[in-house]
Design a protein around this motif. Structure first.
Motif, mmCIF file in Angstrom:
data_model
loop_
_atom_site.group_PDB
_atom_site.id
_atom_site.type_symbol
_atom_site.label_atom_id
_atom_site.label_comp_id
_atom_site.label_asym_id
_atom_site.label_seq_id
_atom_site.Cartn_x
_atom_site.Cartn_y
_atom_site.Cartn_z
ATOM 1 N N VAL A 441 0.736 -1.362 0.102
ATOM 2 C CA VAL A 441 -0.044 0.062 -0.030
ATOM 3 C C VAL A 441 0.932 1.328 0.125
ATOM 4 N N ASN A 442 0.435 2.230 -0.475
ATOM 5 C CA ASN A 442 0.986 3.608 -0.777
ATOM 6 C C ASN A 442 0.868 4.350 0.770
ATOM 7 N N LEU A 443 2.187 4.798 1.283
ATOM 8 C CA LEU A 443 2.305 5.428 2.568
ATOM 9 C C LEU A 443 2.473 6.968 2.348
ATOM 10 N N MET A 444 2.651 7.323 1.027
ATOM 11 C CA MET A 444 2.981 8.687 0.631
ATOM 12 C C MET A 444 1.665 9.247 0.695
ATOM 13 N N SER A 445 0.805 8.958 -0.294
ATOM 14 C CA SER A 445 -0.467 9.815 -0.451
ATOM 15 C C SER A 445 -1.399 9.930 0.602
ATOM 16 N N GLY A 446 -1.448 9.045 1.518
ATOM 17 C CA GLY A 446 -2.373 8.950 2.823
ATOM 18 C C GLY A 446 -3.521 8.586 2.472
ATOM 19 N N HIS A 447 -3.622 7.941 1.378
ATOM 20 C CA HIS A 447 -4.977 7.226 1.068
ATOM 21 C C HIS A 447 -4.832 5.578 1.103
ATOM 22 N N PHE A 448 -3.714 5.377 1.091
ATOM 23 C CA PHE A 448 -3.227 3.663 1.331
ATOM 24 C C PHE A 448 -3.985 2.909 0.147
ATOM 25 N N ALA A 801 8.570 1.801 -12.919
ATOM 26 C CA ALA A 801 9.048 1.649 -14.289
ATOM 27 C C ALA A 801 8.829 3.142 -15.028
ATOM 28 N N LEU A 802 7.999 3.867 -14.366
ATOM 29 C CA LEU A 802 7.672 5.195 -14.798
ATOM 30 C C LEU A 802 8.780 6.374 -14.142
ATOM 31 N N ASN A 803 9.816 5.880 -13.438
ATOM 32 C CA ASN A 803 10.600 6.755 -12.723
ATOM 33 C C ASN A 803 9.663 7.322 -11.548
ATOM 34 N N ARG A 804 8.780 7.228 -11.159
ATOM 35 C CA ARG A 804 8.128 7.719 -10.039
ATOM 36 C C ARG A 804 8.494 7.207 -8.656
ATOM 37 N N ILE A 805 8.734 8.003 -7.844
ATOM 38 C CA ILE A 805 9.267 7.569 -6.468
ATOM 39 C C ILE A 805 8.428 7.995 -5.414
ATOM 40 N N GLY A 806 8.290 6.714 -4.729
ATOM 41 C CA GLY A 806 7.232 7.091 -3.286
ATOM 42 C C GLY A 806 7.589 6.217 -2.329
ATOM 43 N N ARG A 807 6.739 6.274 -1.264
ATOM 44 C CA ARG A 807 6.893 5.200 -0.009
ATOM 45 C C ARG A 807 5.961 4.342 0.191
ATOM 46 N N GLY A 808 5.997 3.256 0.356
ATOM 47 C CA GLY A 808 4.930 2.208 0.816
ATOM 48 C C GLY A 808 5.245 1.141 1.943
ATOM 49 N N LYS A 809 4.494 0.175 1.896
ATOM 50 C CA LYS A 809 4.623 -0.814 2.898
ATOM 51 C C LYS A 809 4.188 -2.084 1.954
ATOM 52 N N ILE A 810 5.126 -3.108 2.014
ATOM 53 C CA ILE A 810 4.933 -4.415 1.655
ATOM 54 C C ILE A 810 3.928 -5.168 2.388
ATOM 55 N N LEU A 811 2.883 -5.841 1.808
ATOM 56 C CA LEU A 811 1.888 -6.536 2.472
ATOM 57 C C LEU A 811 2.199 -7.968 2.739
ATOM 58 N N GLY A 812 2.743 -8.598 1.448
ATOM 59 C CA GLY A 812 2.926 -10.066 1.588
ATOM 60 C C GLY A 812 1.621 -10.643 1.158
ATOM 61 N N PRO A 813 1.884 -12.211 0.775
ATOM 62 C CA PRO A 813 0.806 -12.842 0.547
ATOM 63 C C PRO A 813 -0.606 -12.736 1.418
ATOM 64 N N ALA A 814 -1.721 -12.757 0.598
ATOM 65 C CA ALA A 814 -2.853 -12.823 1.360
ATOM 66 C C ALA A 814 -3.297 -14.021 2.032
ATOM 67 N N ARG A 815 -2.902 -14.954 1.334
ATOM 68 C CA ARG A 815 -3.191 -16.421 1.648
ATOM 69 C C ARG A 815 -2.222 -16.798 2.928
ATOM 70 N N GLY A 816 -2.764 -17.431 3.970
ATOM 71 C CA GLY A 816 -2.229 -17.658 5.003
ATOM 72 C C GLY A 816 -1.221 -18.653 4.988
ATOM 73 N N ASP A 817 -1.363 -19.736 4.028
ATOM 74 C CA ASP A 817 -0.063 -20.635 3.925
ATOM 75 C C ASP A 817 0.979 -20.077 3.109
#
Length: 844
Positions: A441-448, A801-817
């Motif tokens: 999710v995007n942490l920089m925009s404030g909208h997640f 890939a469009l050279n945009r730079i931002g800040r985010g958080k990696i979520l990982g797989p949604a599947r529990g296994d």
């Protein structure tokens, strides 16, 4: 109290054309905001120039809008499955299904950007005809009374305006339903009852009848009888919809009272609309109504103003007061303003009124948000006001087609167009791709907003899918690499990962994937003999690339030249060389022939030093490596490998022990095997993952592998993923210039953090605060155990890939296994037990 019919100006709608009761015709478009975020200054100046072109060519009365709205979860899931055959990819289908609840819990939002431009007026007859389109007492309007010739005329006028503006913002006509959606959004602003953001993918209706709900706007909220406050003292609007049981919306309109006297620095100090994002519990929209005046009219007006100031100064020349100083100051300011237009011939003067609309479910929440915004703007030295008595008029300004009201002029400001362009209102902090799996999710925009990474779709858009990761130990690099590997697998692709960890974390992860192949180079079950792995057309060259450095031979030296001659396609066929064992035997035989003793004796001696040490190359009983499995993990923990310093320092490289030369050769052969298998048109996406980037970027063969994946991966559905601690050392050449997708996780060392941000493309002179943010505020370890809290894990900076730079958080797989498989790391004891089990299987 104002009602809907007093404020809703729409008389008829035809596509994106709006016909108003006042006789004005407008055209409304979706605007694609330009990438901004953390890009360097030169890119931001390009964004400013695009806005300058926009404002210089917009007609008077144009309306710019930025509307905060919820993202539709189904739209997000639709983007996740774009280009994926779910019937063939059941694992990914399960991932998408599990993502539904997670995305709905996050409740991501976005900002919809709109532009409304006046394109003409209707005739008196036309207005009367439109007025007769009302059906009884309802607000339903029939637009069939508008002729095709009139529509073509207005459409042509809109196209001419957009042609002058240019295509930077990619305007797209809105569907007719947008006007109804926008009205309902305004009535429910901040209550949680707002509908999802409209999508551009909707088909435009040829003729649409819009139904606008009735509502009452109570300025001052005096219908709240428990609050006995005079309306004039409460700058808030209570929006009530009598026909529905919705909760009322409490809204407040802010507008700038004054801007900094000394000006606003660009970039970094003028983008005042970016302050609005990230406000909890409320919805914040903005609108800006603009008009322009050409430079020649401005200069004439300045001359008239200067003459009047001169007359006032003459009248007060005998007076002793502060008025003389005030008038002199005004003359100086007017002179500077006039000079600006004289020097910049393409300038225009912009008169603009800005309204920031804040809506919440209660009066207290709304007013708290208003006070919070005012405090934020104090940092910009901008004074915001919520004028009592003008709230409804300012509320109406955000409605496309709204007629001019006195409040619009009362709170207008005037600036040269190049200074207005520094506001860059149409900008976004969005990063990632338009479609693909959601990685965070995007942490920089404030909208997640979800961050999509379409790694397998990039080739279809002529973009490279390769990526590189940097960060300190434990920052999340390996987690992210495994996330991308499992996503590629679940979407029908294949991957090969080289596992350097002693505990075998990639092996542990691979066990969760059906039919995964795990190879231990220290206890080989397959052969990496290049003469057996590769096609006979290239086998000789691939062998030379690996064996010559291993034997410390130059291709033009005596022994090196002899080996090169034996590995030509003709010589291979003539001498029936099918393996390195055959080559060793042939060299040993030729050593005894007259005239070849010295060169072949040297070559035989060098080959003999490795023949008995490397069964993975010389054991003919081992089957050659075939990269046909969906998941392949090559364990290289038992190999001695050189450090990055040893690879780049000539005297250290020359003194490398044989064990490290052997390790480097095997490491490179794995990469070459992946290149031969993945960079072919087999219809299957292939990902090569290397956690020790310097072995792929600092050696000749490794650099070639990296370059080929970076350059040609998009042509053959392939990519490479690399990780390193120090990008300044390891990400050179192709890894620096050709890999577009870059991720930076926590780096607490100042030098490595600086190197990482510079590699990312951040201008640290303009944004030095990012250095401390990366070191101290990115997944910070806290508490007695210095552990990273679960909710803070995976924070990173990224460049897409469009050279945009931002800040985010990696979520990982949604599947529990899947999440458990890539999160957990086996203990050394468990890893040793697995290793022993593999050895027993290999022996059998």
């Amino acid at each position: 109290m104002a009602f809907e019919r007093d404020l809703q100006p729409t008389a008829a709608i035809r596509g994106n054309l709006q016909f108003t009761h006042s006789g004005m015709v407008t055209a409304t478009y979706f605007i694609n905001p330009l990438g901004y975020g953390l890009r360097n200054s030169s890119d931001k100046f390009d964004v400013k120039m695009a806005h300058h072109s926009l404002i210089s060519n917009l007609p008077n009365g144009s309306l710019l809008l930025g509307i905060q709205a919820r993202l539709n979860t189904l739209d997000v899931l639709t983007k996740m499955v774009e280009g994926v055959d779910l019937d063939e990819c059941e694992d990914y289908a399960a991932e998408v299904v599990e993502s539904y609840d997670r995305i709905r819990t996050i409740m991501p939002q976005t900002r919809v950007y709109l532009l409304t431009i006046p394109v003409g007026t209707t005739s008196t007859t036309g207005v009367s005809a439109l007025s007769r389109m009302w059906r009884g007492s309802t607000t339903t309007i029939d637009a069939t009374g508008v002729s095709r010739e009139e529509l073509d005329k207005y459409t042509e006028a809109a196209s001419e305006i957009l042609s002058r503006v240019g295509g930077d913002f990619e305007p797209v006509p809105v569907p007719a339903a947008l006007f109804q959606w926008l009205w309902e959004h305004y009535l429910n602003r901040g209550t949680g009852g707002e509908s999802f953001a409209p999508t551009r993918a909707e088909v435009l209706d040829d003729v649409t009848a819009a139904v606008f709900r009735s509502a009452a706007l109570d300025e001052g909220a005096h219908t709240d009888r428990s609050r006995r406050l005079r309306p004039s003292f409460v700058p808030v609007i209570k929006v009530v919809q009598p026909e529905l049981d919705y909760l009322p919306s409490y809204q407040a309109m802010l507008t700038p009272h004054s801007f900094p006297y000394s000006g606003m620095r660009f970039p970094g100090g003028s983008e005042f609309l970016n302050v609005l994002d990230g406000m909890p519990e409320v919805t914040v929209d903005w609108g800006m109504r603009v008009s322009t005046k050409p430079a020649d009219q401005v200069l004439k007006g300045n001359e008239l103003s200067l003459r009047r100031l001169g007359e006032q100064m003459d009248q007060r020349d005998q007076e002793i007061s502060f008025a003389q100083n005030t008038l002199a100051s005004k003359v100086q300011m007017l002179g500077e303003y006039n000079q600006h237009f004289e020097v910049n011939g393409g300038e225009s003067e912009v008169s603009f009124t800005t309204v920031i609309a804040v809506g919440g479910p209660t009066r207290e929440i709304t007013l708290d948000a208003v006070n919070s915004l005012k405090r934020r703007y104090k940092r910009f030295q901008i004074e915001m006001t919520t004028p009592a008595g003008a709230q409804v008029d300012l509320w109406s300004m955000l409605i496309p087609g709204s007629p001019r009201r006195r409040a619009f002029d009362d709170f207008a400001h005037i600036l040269p167009s190049d200074m207005w362009a520094g506001f860059v209102p149409f900008n976004t902090s969005q990063v990632g791709d338009d479609a693909g799996p959601v990685i965070g999710v995007n942490l920089m925009s404030g909208h997640f907003e979800p961050i999509h990474f379409g790694i397998m779709e990039a080739a279809l858009h002529d973009l490279s899918a390769s990526f590189a990761v940097t960060g300190e130990l434990g920052s999340g690099k390996s987690y992210f690499l495994k996330l991308m590997a499992v996503l590629v697998h679940d979407m029908g692709g294949q991957f090969l990962a080289i596992d350097r960890s002693q505990v075998g974390e990639w092996e542990h992860f691979a066990r969760s994937i059906d039919n995964a192949v795990v190879i231990d180079l220290a206890n080989p079950t397959v052969s990496l003999d290049p003469l057996r792995m590769f096609d006979s057309r290239v086998a000789g060259e691939r062998t030379l690339d690996s064996i010559l450095p291993l034997l410390d031979l130059s291709p033009t030296s005596g022994a090196g030249a002899s080996l090169s001659n034996l590995l030509t396609p003709r010589a291979i066929a003539e001498h029936h060389i099918r393996s390195l064992v055959d080559l060793f035997r042939l060299v040993s035989t030729m050593r005894d022939q007259p005239g070849n003793a010295d060169d072949y004796a040297d070559l035989a001696a060098r080959l003999g030093t490795i023949a008995n040490r490397m069964p993975v190359l010389f054991d003919p009983k081992l089957p050659p490596l075939r990269l046909s499995a969906a998941a392949t993990v090559v364990r290289s923990h038992g190999l001695a490998l050189p450090t990055a310093e040893e690879l780049v320092t000539p005297h250290l490289y020359n003194r490398l022990p044989l064990t490290k030369r052997l390790g480097t050769a095997l490491y490179e052969l794995v990469g070459v095997a992946a290149r031969e298998a993945f960079l072919t048109d087999n219809g299957r996406f292939g990902l090569l993952v290397g956690d020790e980037a310097h072995h792929f970027t600092q050696t000749q063969v490794g650099s070639s592998v990296t370059s080929d994946f970076s350059r040609d991966g998009r042509k053959h559905l392939a990519a490479i993923g690399l990780a390193s601690h120090d990008p300044a050392t390891d990400f050179q050449g192709a890894a620096h210039n050709l890999i577009p997708n870059r991720f930076v996780f926590r780096q607490r060392d100042e030098t490595l953090a600086r190197n990482s941000l510079e590699w990312l493309g951040v201008d640290l002179e303009q944004a030095s605060f990012l250095l401390s943010m990366l070191r101290e505020e990115t997944s910070p370890p806290v508490g007695p155990g210095r552990q990273v809290p679960e909710e803070r894990r995976g924070e990173m900076f990224m460049r897409d890939a469009l050279n945009r730079i931002g800040r985010g958080k990696i979520l990982g797989p949604a599947r529990g296994d899947r999440a458990a498989a890539i999160t957990s790391t086996p203990s050394p004891v468990v890893g040793n037990r697995r290793k022993a089990s593999l050895e027993r299987q290999a022996a059998r």
